[in-house]
Design a protein around this motif. Structure first.
Motif, PDB file in Angstrom:
ATOM      1  N   THR A 188       0.832  -1.213   0.000  1.00  0.00           N
ATOM      2  CA  THR A 188       0.000   0.000   0.000  1.00  0.00           C
ATOM      3  C   THR A 188       0.857   1.249   0.000  1.00  0.00           C
ATOM      4  N   LEU A 189       1.923   1.231   0.798  1.00  0.00           N
ATOM      5  CA  LEU A 189       2.836   2.376   0.840  1.00  0.00           C
ATOM      6  C   LEU A 189       3.513   2.588  -0.505  1.00  0.00           C
ATOM      7  N   LEU A 190       3.992   1.511  -1.091  1.00  0.00           N
ATOM      8  CA  LEU A 190       4.795   1.600  -2.308  1.00  0.00           C
ATOM      9  C   LEU A 190       3.972   1.939  -3.538  1.00  0.00           C
ATOM     10  N   HIS A 191       2.755   1.395  -3.622  1.00  0.00           N
ATOM     11  CA  HIS A 191       1.974   1.520  -4.859  1.00  0.00           C
ATOM     12  C   HIS A 191       0.785   2.476  -4.749  1.00  0.00           C
ATOM     13  N   VAL A 192       0.468   2.919  -3.534  1.00  0.00           N
ATOM     14  CA  VAL A 192      -0.659   3.836  -3.365  1.00  0.00           C
ATOM     15  C   VAL A 192      -0.201   5.165  -2.762  1.00  0.00           C
ATOM     16  N   LYS A 193       0.380   5.107  -1.576  1.00  0.00           N
ATOM     17  CA  LYS A 193       0.699   6.345  -0.864  1.00  0.00           C
ATOM     18  C   LYS A 193       1.805   7.142  -1.558  1.00  0.00           C
ATOM     19  N   ILE A 194       2.918   6.476  -1.870  1.00  0.00           N
ATOM     20  CA  ILE A 194       4.033   7.212  -2.473  1.00  0.00           C
ATOM     21  C   ILE A 194       3.656   7.839  -3.814  1.00  0.00           C
ATOM     22  N   PRO A 195       2.990   7.109  -4.737  1.00  0.00           N
ATOM     23  CA  PRO A 195       2.592   7.768  -5.992  1.00  0.00           C
ATOM     24  C   PRO A 195       1.665   8.969  -5.777  1.00  0.00           C
ATOM     25  N   MET A 196       0.782   8.879  -4.778  1.00  0.00           N
ATOM     26  CA  MET A 196      -0.147   9.972  -4.536  1.00  0.00           C
ATOM     27  C   MET A 196       0.519  11.157  -3.823  1.00  0.00           C
ATOM     28  N   VAL A 197       1.684  10.915  -3.215  1.00  0.00           N
ATOM     29  CA  VAL A 197       2.389  11.972  -2.484  1.00  0.00           C
ATOM     30  C   VAL A 197       3.512  12.571  -3.341  1.00  0.00           C
ATOM     31  N   MET A 198       3.603  12.177  -4.591  1.00  0.00           N
ATOM     32  CA  MET A 198       4.681  12.667  -5.453  1.00  0.00           C
ATOM     33  C   MET A 198       4.736  14.192  -5.567  1.00  0.00           C
ATOM     34  N   PRO A 199       3.610  14.934  -5.589  1.00  0.00           N
ATOM     35  CA  PRO A 199       3.730  16.399  -5.596  1.00  0.00           C
ATOM     36  C   PRO A 199       4.481  16.929  -4.379  1.00  0.00           C
ATOM     37  N   ALA A 200       4.231  16.339  -3.209  1.00  0.00           N
ATOM     38  CA  ALA A 200       4.963  16.747  -2.000  1.00  0.00           C
ATOM     39  C   ALA A 200       6.429  16.362  -2.109  1.00  0.00           C
ATOM     40  N   ILE A 201       6.701  15.196  -2.689  1.00  0.00           N
ATOM     41  CA  ILE A 201       8.088  14.768  -2.882  1.00  0.00           C
ATOM     42  C   ILE A 201       8.814  15.723  -3.820  1.00  0.00           C
ATOM     43  N   THR A 202       8.126  16.169  -4.870  1.00  0.00           N
ATOM     44  CA  THR A 202       8.719  17.138  -5.793  1.00  0.00           C
ATOM     45  C   THR A 202       9.119  18.408  -5.070  1.00  0.00           C
ATOM     46  N   ILE A 203       8.228  18.926  -4.244  1.00  0.00           N
ATOM     47  CA  ILE A 203       8.505  20.158  -3.509  1.00  0.00           C
ATOM     48  C   ILE A 203       9.672  19.959  -2.543  1.00  0.00           C
ATOM     49  N   CYS A 204       9.621  18.877  -1.773  1.00  0.00           N
ATOM     50  CA  CYS A 204      10.659  18.636  -0.763  1.00  0.00           C
ATOM     51  C   CYS A 204      12.016  18.385  -1.405  1.00  0.00           C
ATOM     52  N   MET A 205      12.035  17.638  -2.487  1.00  0.00           N
ATOM     53  CA  MET A 205      13.294  17.393  -3.181  1.00  0.00           C
ATOM     54  C   MET A 205      13.873  18.699  -3.712  1.00  0.00           C
ATOM     55  N   PHE A 206      13.027  19.539  -4.282  1.00  0.00           N
ATOM     56  CA  PHE A 206      13.495  20.817  -4.823  1.00  0.00           C
ATOM     57  C   PHE A 206      14.052  21.704  -3.720  1.00  0.00           C
ATOM     58  N   MET A 207      13.348  21.800  -2.614  1.00  0.00           N
ATOM     59  CA  MET A 207      13.773  22.686  -1.534  1.00  0.00           C
ATOM     60  C   MET A 207      15.058  22.196  -0.876  1.00  0.00           C
ATOM     61  N   THR A 208      15.148  20.900  -0.609  1.00  0.00           N
ATOM     62  CA  THR A 208      16.357  20.387   0.021  1.00  0.00           C
ATOM     63  C   THR A 208      17.550  20.457  -0.924  1.00  0.00           C
ATOM     64  N   LEU A 209      17.325  20.186  -2.208  1.00  0.00           N
ATOM     65  CA  LEU A 209      18.427  20.236  -3.168  1.00  0.00           C
ATOM     66  C   LEU A 209      18.973  21.654  -3.311  1.00  0.00           C
ATOM     67  N   THR A 210      18.100  22.628  -3.513  1.00  0.00           N
ATOM     68  CA  THR A 210      18.566  24.000  -3.711  1.00  0.00           C
ATOM     69  C   THR A 210      19.160  24.581  -2.430  1.00  0.00           C
ATOM     70  N   ASN A 211      18.523  24.323  -1.280  1.00  0.00           N
ATOM     71  CA  ASN A 211      19.047  24.852  -0.026  1.00  0.00           C
ATOM     72  C   ASN A 211      20.392  24.235   0.329  1.00  0.00           C
ATOM     73  N   SER A 212      20.566  22.956   0.059  1.00  0.00           N
ATOM     74  CA  SER A 212      21.837  22.294   0.363  1.00  0.00           C
ATOM     75  C   SER A 212      22.929  22.771  -0.583  1.00  0.00           C
ATOM     76  N   PHE A 213      22.595  22.914  -1.857  1.00  0.00           N
ATOM     77  CA  PHE A 213      23.606  23.280  -2.846  1.00  0.00           C
ATOM     78  C   PHE A 213      24.119  24.700  -2.631  1.00  0.00           C
ATOM     79  N   LYS A 214      23.253  25.602  -2.167  1.00  0.00           N
ATOM     80  CA  LYS A 214      23.679  26.992  -1.974  1.00  0.00           C
ATOM     81  C   LYS A 214      23.881  27.347  -0.505  1.00  0.00           C
ATOM     82  N   LEU A 215      24.132  26.330   0.325  1.00  0.00           N
ATOM     83  CA  LEU A 215      24.321  26.564   1.753  1.00  0.00           C
ATOM     84  C   LEU A 215      25.507  27.511   1.988  1.00  0.00           C
ATOM     85  N   PHE A 216      25.300  28.507   2.822  1.00  0.00           N
ATOM     86  CA  PHE A 216      26.373  29.470   3.090  1.00  0.00           C
ATOM     87  C   PHE A 216      26.514  29.792   4.578  1.00  0.00           C
TER      88      PHE A 216
END
Length: 281
Positions: A188-216
């Motif tokens: 259920t987690l792998l085939h239902v919850k994670i696919p439905m939460v992909m918009p949140a994953i997109t946001i979190c991945m973007f924020m963590t990637l950009t914040n980590s890459f430009k950490l000062f």
């Protein structure tokens, strides 16, 4: 109302566009031009061609190592932050006591400024390492490990809140249908919850990637790149090149342009990769 908005849209967007142009577009264009010049101030800039870029990659021995450290640091933090945030979100969306209190506690580190966090964790790490006659600046790897721990501690709670919102929007009917079909919790987690939460994953991945890459600021407060420049990430290396090395202002600006281009490309690739896996709820 819609007719009025279509007619006077420029009136509403003009103030925002002016602020965006003053704060971003104009400085970016000026910075791009200065990356091809030798200067100490904006008024005495003289065209120097691609010499700044050549010096950044061949005549400077700090940029490429800092870029490599930043890539490794970003990979580690993006994976760890999103993994822990998603696990905490799964736990705190179950029916259990104290979930609101735990959400607040986990989110609170994100409210503390990066400079303050850097100095606080510097005291903590040096206190632990002192038992072994070491400090954060004894070796560059200790500073990088410290930055990874600091970044995970600061951002996990913030990403957790976004994942919680995504999990709460998953339709209970889908989960119930999966259970009726005999799906296990893992399926259920792998085939239902994670696919439905992909918009949140997109946001979190973007924020963590950009914040980590430009950490000062955390890097500046925790180690300031010591020893030498062995724990400096790209943003700190650019800062030191621009302000601490006379005659290297143009090189620092060239590094900043390259850094912005790399970050933009990586961010767009990440957005394309994660958005392609999103499904409609």
């Amino acid at each position: 109302m819609q007719k009025m908005l279509r007619k006077y849209w420029a009136v509403f967007t003009l103030p925002t566009f002016i602020c965006f142009a003053i704060a971003f577009l104009v400085p970016f264009v000026m910075g791009l031009g200065l990356s091809f010049a030798k200067f100490t101030t904006v008024t005495d800039a003289k065209f120097a061609g691609f010499s700044n870029y050549i010096r950044a990659f061949s005549g400077d021995d700090t940029f490429l190592p800092a870029l490599g450290r930043t890539v490794l640091f970003t990979i580690a933090t993006v994976v760890l932050i999103n993994l822990f945030a998603f696990l905490f979100a799964l736990l705190l969306t179950r029916k259990m006591r104290g979930t609101n209190a735990f959400r607040t506690i986990f989110f609170m580190p994100n409210l503390i400024g990066g400079i303050v966090l850097g100095y606080i964790w510097q005291l903590i790490f040096n206190g632990v390492l002192a038992r072994y006659n070491l400090t954060l600046t004894s070796d560059g790897k200790y500073g990088i490990y410290g930055l990874i721990i600091l970044m995970c501690w600061q951002m996990t709670g913030y990403m957790m809140v976004i994942y919680i919102a995504g999990l709460q929007n998953v339709s209970p009917d889908l989960i119930e249908a999966a259970e009726i079909d005999g799906a296990t919790s893992w399926q259920t987690l792998l085939h239902v919850k994670i696919p439905m939460v992909m918009p949140a994953i997109t946001i979190c991945m973007f924020m963590t990637l950009t914040n980590s890459f430009k950490l000062f600021d955390q890097n500046l407060a925790l180690t300031n790149g010591a020893p030498g420049n062995d724990s400096a990430l790209v943003a700190l290396d650019i800062y030191k090149t621009f302000y601490n090395r006379p005659g290297y202002e143009g090189v620092g600006q060239a590094k900043a342009v390259v850094f912005a281009a790399i970050l933009a490309v990586i961010a767009m690739l990440q957005l394309r990769a994660t958005r392609s896996k999103e499904v409609e709820n």
